[in-house]
Design a protein around this motif. Sequence first.
Motif, PDB file in Angstrom:
ATOM      1  N   GLY A  12     -15.750 -17.978 -36.193  1.00 25.32           N
ATOM      2  CA  GLY A  12     -16.756 -18.120 -37.237  1.00 25.32           C
ATOM      3  C   GLY A  12     -16.745 -19.449 -37.971  1.00 25.32           C
ATOM      4  O   GLY A  12     -17.658 -19.736 -38.747  1.00 25.32           O
ATOM      5  N   ILE A  13     -15.741 -20.269 -37.735  1.00 24.27           N
ATOM      6  CA  ILE A  13     -15.662 -21.559 -38.437  1.00 24.27           C
ATOM      7  C   ILE A  13     -16.693 -22.518 -37.861  1.00 24.27           C
ATOM      8  O   ILE A  13     -16.687 -22.763 -36.653  1.00 24.27           O
ATOM      9  CB  ILE A  13     -14.264 -22.191 -38.280  1.00 24.27           C
ATOM     10  CG1 ILE A  13     -13.162 -21.207 -38.687  1.00 24.27           C
ATOM     11  CG2 ILE A  13     -14.170 -23.477 -39.075  1.00 24.27           C
ATOM     12  CD1 ILE A  13     -11.756 -21.723 -38.384  1.00 24.27           C
ATOM     13  N   PRO A  14     -17.570 -23.070 -38.689  1.00 26.84           N
ATOM     14  CA  PRO A  14     -18.592 -23.982 -38.140  1.00 26.84           C
ATOM     15  C   PRO A  14     -18.014 -25.364 -37.848  1.00 26.84           C
ATOM     16  O   PRO A  14     -18.439 -26.365 -38.416  1.00 26.84           O
ATOM     17  CB  PRO A  14     -19.660 -24.016 -39.240  1.00 26.84           C
ATOM     18  CG  PRO A  14     -18.957 -23.640 -40.506  1.00 26.84           C
ATOM     19  CD  PRO A  14     -17.751 -22.824 -40.140  1.00 26.84           C
ATOM     20  N   LYS A  65     -20.262 -27.958 -35.720  1.00 22.34           N
ATOM     21  CA  LYS A  65     -21.245 -28.563 -36.613  1.00 22.34           C
ATOM     22  C   LYS A  65     -20.596 -29.575 -37.555  1.00 22.34           C
ATOM     23  O   LYS A  65     -21.123 -30.666 -37.777  1.00 22.34           O
ATOM     24  CB  LYS A  65     -21.946 -27.463 -37.421  1.00 22.34           C
ATOM     25  CG  LYS A  65     -23.094 -27.955 -38.271  1.00 22.34           C
ATOM     26  CD  LYS A  65     -23.933 -26.813 -38.811  1.00 22.34           C
ATOM     27  CE  LYS A  65     -24.977 -26.354 -37.856  1.00 22.34           C
ATOM     28  NZ  LYS A  65     -26.078 -27.328 -37.690  1.00 22.34           N
ATOM     29  N   GLN A 125       0.995 -22.527 -43.555  1.00 24.37           N
ATOM     30  CA  GLN A 125       0.714 -21.297 -44.304  1.00 24.37           C
ATOM     31  C   GLN A 125      -0.190 -20.329 -43.543  1.00 24.37           C
ATOM     32  O   GLN A 125      -0.422 -19.215 -44.003  1.00 24.37           O
ATOM     33  CB  GLN A 125      -0.012 -21.648 -45.607  1.00 24.37           C
ATOM     34  CG  GLN A 125       0.742 -22.569 -46.526  1.00 24.37           C
ATOM     35  CD  GLN A 125       1.563 -21.798 -47.522  1.00 24.37           C
ATOM     36  OE1 GLN A 125       1.215 -20.694 -47.879  1.00 24.37           O
ATOM     37  NE2 GLN A 125       2.670 -22.368 -47.948  1.00 24.37           N
ATOM     38  N   GLN A 160      -8.944 -36.443 -44.423  1.00 24.41           N
ATOM     39  CA  GLN A 160      -8.702 -35.158 -43.750  1.00 24.41           C
ATOM     40  C   GLN A 160      -9.558 -34.042 -44.327  1.00 24.41           C
ATOM     41  O   GLN A 160      -9.529 -33.773 -45.515  1.00 24.41           O
ATOM     42  CB  GLN A 160      -7.241 -34.741 -43.920  1.00 24.41           C
ATOM     43  CG  GLN A 160      -6.271 -35.564 -43.101  1.00 24.41           C
ATOM     44  CD  GLN A 160      -4.842 -35.052 -43.222  1.00 24.41           C
ATOM     45  OE1 GLN A 160      -4.550 -34.174 -44.026  1.00 24.41           O
ATOM     46  NE2 GLN A 160      -3.955 -35.595 -42.411  1.00 24.41           N
ATOM     47  N   ILE A 161     -10.278 -33.386 -43.434  1.00 23.08           N
ATOM     48  CA  ILE A 161     -11.045 -32.199 -43.805  1.00 23.08           C
ATOM     49  C   ILE A 161     -10.421 -31.012 -43.075  1.00 23.08           C
ATOM     50  O   ILE A 161     -10.138 -31.093 -41.880  1.00 23.08           O
ATOM     51  CB  ILE A 161     -12.516 -32.358 -43.366  1.00 23.08           C
ATOM     52  CG1 ILE A 161     -13.180 -33.544 -44.067  1.00 23.08           C
ATOM     53  CG2 ILE A 161     -13.298 -31.074 -43.588  1.00 23.08           C
ATOM     54  CD1 ILE A 161     -13.432 -33.345 -45.536  1.00 23.08           C
ATOM     55  N   ILE A 162     -10.201 -29.933 -43.794  1.00 22.80           N
ATOM     56  CA  ILE A 162      -9.596 -28.747 -43.170  1.00 22.80           C
ATOM     57  C   ILE A 162     -10.572 -27.582 -43.251  1.00 22.80           C
ATOM     58  O   ILE A 162     -11.145 -27.316 -44.311  1.00 22.80           O
ATOM     59  CB  ILE A 162      -8.274 -28.387 -43.858  1.00 22.80           C
ATOM     60  CG1 ILE A 162      -7.271 -29.531 -43.688  1.00 22.80           C
ATOM     61  CG2 ILE A 162      -7.702 -27.093 -43.279  1.00 22.80           C
ATOM     62  CD1 ILE A 162      -5.944 -29.298 -44.372  1.00 22.80           C
ATOM     63  N   LEU A 163     -10.743 -26.919 -42.125  1.00 21.95           N
ATOM     64  CA  LEU A 163     -11.610 -25.739 -42.084  1.00 21.95           C
ATOM     65  C   LEU A 163     -10.793 -24.573 -41.573  1.00 21.95           C
ATOM     66  O   LEU A 163     -10.051 -24.712 -40.592  1.00 21.95           O
ATOM     67  CB  LEU A 163     -12.792 -25.961 -41.142  1.00 21.95           C
ATOM     68  CG  LEU A 163     -13.728 -27.127 -41.462  1.00 21.95           C
ATOM     69  CD1 LEU A 163     -13.328 -28.356 -40.646  1.00 21.95           C
ATOM     70  CD2 LEU A 163     -15.166 -26.773 -41.153  1.00 21.95           C
ATOM     71  N   SER A 164     -10.929 -23.409 -42.202  1.00 21.86           N
ATOM     72  CA  SER A 164     -10.221 -22.247 -41.678  1.00 21.86           C
ATOM     73  C   SER A 164     -11.064 -21.000 -41.811  1.00 21.86           C
ATOM     74  O   SER A 164     -12.009 -20.946 -42.606  1.00 21.86           O
ATOM     75  CB  SER A 164      -8.881 -22.078 -42.379  1.00 21.86           C
ATOM     76  OG  SER A 164      -9.072 -21.751 -43.723  1.00 21.86           O
ATOM     77  N   GLY A 165     -10.722 -20.009 -41.010  1.00 23.24           N
ATOM     78  CA  GLY A 165     -11.469 -18.764 -41.032  1.00 23.24           C
ATOM     79  C   GLY A 165     -11.128 -17.926 -39.824  1.00 23.24           C
ATOM     80  O   GLY A 165     -10.278 -18.309 -39.015  1.00 23.24           O
ATOM     81  N   PRO A 166     -11.808 -16.783 -39.697  1.00 23.70           N
ATOM     82  CA  PRO A 166     -11.508 -15.889 -38.583  1.00 23.70           C
ATOM     83  C   PRO A 166     -11.872 -16.530 -37.250  1.00 23.70           C
ATOM     84  O   PRO A 166     -12.986 -16.993 -37.060  1.00 23.70           O
ATOM     85  CB  PRO A 166     -12.372 -14.654 -38.850  1.00 23.70           C
ATOM     86  CG  PRO A 166     -13.401 -15.095 -39.832  1.00 23.70           C
ATOM     87  CD  PRO A 166     -12.851 -16.248 -40.585  1.00 23.70           C
ATOM     88  N   PRO A 185     -17.618 -12.697 -36.943  1.00 28.35           N
ATOM     89  CA  PRO A 185     -17.456 -14.150 -37.010  1.00 28.35           C
ATOM     90  C   PRO A 185     -18.037 -14.881 -35.796  1.00 28.35           C
ATOM     91  O   PRO A 185     -18.737 -15.888 -35.943  1.00 28.35           O
ATOM     92  CB  PRO A 185     -15.931 -14.323 -37.070  1.00 28.35           C
ATOM     93  CG  PRO A 185     -15.433 -13.060 -37.683  1.00 28.35           C
ATOM     94  CD  PRO A 185     -16.344 -11.979 -37.166  1.00 28.35           C
TER      95      PRO A 185
END
Lengths: 428, 428
Positions: free
Chosen positions: B137-139, B142, B278, B295-301, B307
């Motif tokens: 589900g993390i875009p 994009k 973590q 740095q850009i961090i994206l997290s998710g299912p 998702p």
Amino acid sequence: MTNPIKIGIAGLGTVGIGVVKIIQQNEKILQARTGRKIEIVAVSAKAKNKNRGVDLSKYQWESDPISLAKRKDIDIFVELIGGHKGAAKDSIVAAIDTGKDIVTANKALLAHSGQELAEKTEGKNKLLRFEAAVAGGIPVIKALTEGLAGNRLTRVVGVMNGTCNYILTRMQSSGLNYEEIFKEAEALGYLEADPTLDVGGIDAGHKLALLASIGFGTKVNFDAVELEGIGQISIDDINHAADMGFRIKLLGVAQLNGDGLEQRMSPCLVPATSPLGQLEGGTNMVMLEGDHVGQIILSGPGAGEGPTASAVMSDIIDIARGVRLPTFGQPANILKEIQPVKSNTYAPYYLRLSLSDKPGALAKVASLLGDFGISIDRMRQYAHADDHAPVLIVTHATEPKSIEKALANLPKTGVVHDKPVALRIEPL
Amino acid sequence: MTNPIKIGIAGLGTVGIGVVKIIQQNEKILQARTGRKIEIVAVSAKAKNKNRGVDLSKYQWESDPISLAKRKDIDIFVELIGGHKGAAKDSIVAAIDTGKDIVTANKALLAHSGQELAEKTEGKNKLLRFEAAVAGGIPVIKALTEGLAGNRLTRVVGVMNGTCNYILTRMQSSGLNYEEIFKEAEALGYLEADPTLDVGGIDAGHKLALLASIGFGTKVNFDAVELEGIGQISIDDINHAADMGFRIKLLGVAQLNGDGLEQRMSPCLVPATSPLGQLEGGTNMVMLEGDHVGQIILSGPGAGEGPTASAVMSDIIDIARGVRLPTFGQPANILKEIQPVKSNTYAPYYLRLSLSDKPGALAKVASLLGDFGISIDRMRQYAHADDHAPVLIVTHATEPKSIEKALANLPKTGVVHDKPVALRIEPL
């Protein structure tokens, strides 16, 4: 489209210069990615002869941003002047009137006039883009408008003012008071000219209102954001919260609530081990919650030349690539006017009281809380030198208005000194 | 465009059904956001009469996905069959040949045939989109292709296989061995039919190769990904790493390295307090590093019905909105063929050795490491019941090939039992 796309940049502060640098340094990459040359035609700022560390000699100079906005030889007007009225707004209006697409980083202007400007722009079939207005380099507008567009959004939560997060995390790491760290942040140049914009939660409130509009398909309503700054947070609160496994953050929350929209920007407690709790310094973090996707978290630098310019560039690149979306993800004329509601969702609360050190004092407080339906989850009383005992209470989930009523009535017990502090513990 | 956009869905497993649910449940929201009706015209799967918990009666049924792909009444062919050849590939090719835009969640297929399919699609001026192929589900596609498009990417780092992260974090929380937790994950249905895809790092390697292609403008080269699975990680490694402030993650790293591209997917140590450290359970996290944004961090299912379907929808919505970008962010025919290089960037390493419990053993090891230019930052020897002492070493930053040479020579000391374990400590 393979013809060059021509831009005019109004405002050559940190962000404007960052944009110039990216266009100069990454020319080939940009061309590969857009299939076109991105060409700066003209720029505008107050002082022409200031050394800004980049070569501006090839660009036309406009002393007036409105003249820049009206130039016939630009496709995109990039507004990086700032401020929610005056030159920023006037030049954007001039650009719309003369048929330009607009890119701006101006959260204040959009929070105040976003609906009006979006309608105007869309009426001309033009674009108004603002990735850089929220959370610096994090592509959160794009994630919300496009990446999660399949979802009914359920909640938007975020830490979106790096200065406040810096102050709160520095208080924790240094053990120093708010006042001292505030001065430190000021000396480091982290605060706006009017620091209330930062520490009063206004700047972060602007950003929240923009995210809420996209997320919930509603007209931007900054005036409805419940604002509370961080000025009342003491080092005791920080330490006590830490003792109990929490961190204090200036947290924005927007969610639909019955028929209304709840928007609040206020200091809240979050679990120390949660991603938001772990957030240090000037970093921003936004959590987007959708009905199908669940929780998506984005974090990154919330300000600064490179990150903010990167966000401006993503809008410019989208336009160069022919991506054409309405300002707030759906046409401005169908955005809903929605009733603002005060938060009435239950949550646990952190209460800090200064109690008279005499028999029965705690019983009086506990009894009063009980009268308002507030039940106590955890309680701690700290050692104290004078006759005022610091008492911390974490309640079970409680309706916000019960807390309000209890706070109003606590002085009547005759055993509570100073103003009690009540902070919501946001469920994440 | 205000006419309905018509789609055909091939594959009605978890993700396919998730897509049907979103289109049915969020019809009005989707219409507001795209200005069009998103209409499922036809679907295809193996078993027609299986109860899938959603009403499919209004959709045409195709028993053959290729017939579905060729239908004249669809605009978008949504491939959710899976597998890197056979029906998935054949039906996509049929869809391209008959002028459809394509949306797929198929990382294996794109990792193996992405370049070929992208060229074919772009030759027809059509789209091949794959947000759902990487990190659920993390875009992230994009964010990388559009959000950070102003940047020269410097590094992509990620935990992109939820099953491996589940196994590693469950080992830590339970104290149980790899074999036991592997069985647990199997019983929970977390593993692919061929578990090597997960625990061998192959699935995550597919995703890394796709991100690298977009980030660095290079042709997808999955074969060049250095793959190492998590099967060799013992509970001792997990515990020892934790003792020293680290977590073990199956970490993907892609970066330009001199004239070449380094891509590796292998178990690494990361600081326990870092966002990647973590990360618990099935959540995915990707860190994107750019020259201007930082740095850009994206997290998710990283998986699951909702998702993954959300990600598929973002591609469908983009197409409905008229967004038209090349598959890998720039035209496939200008993507560079780049030399794959083995990682030669310096990093500290974690070494676990089983040493003979006799005088001089440690000296022999330390001396051998010194011979290969490896200097020791920290060392611990644990209490032991038999005559083999577990010894942990954290080195200073070292060239990977020095570690390789040292590993090859350690047995010659005559004091090292079993195969030593060496894990890179990735600088974040």
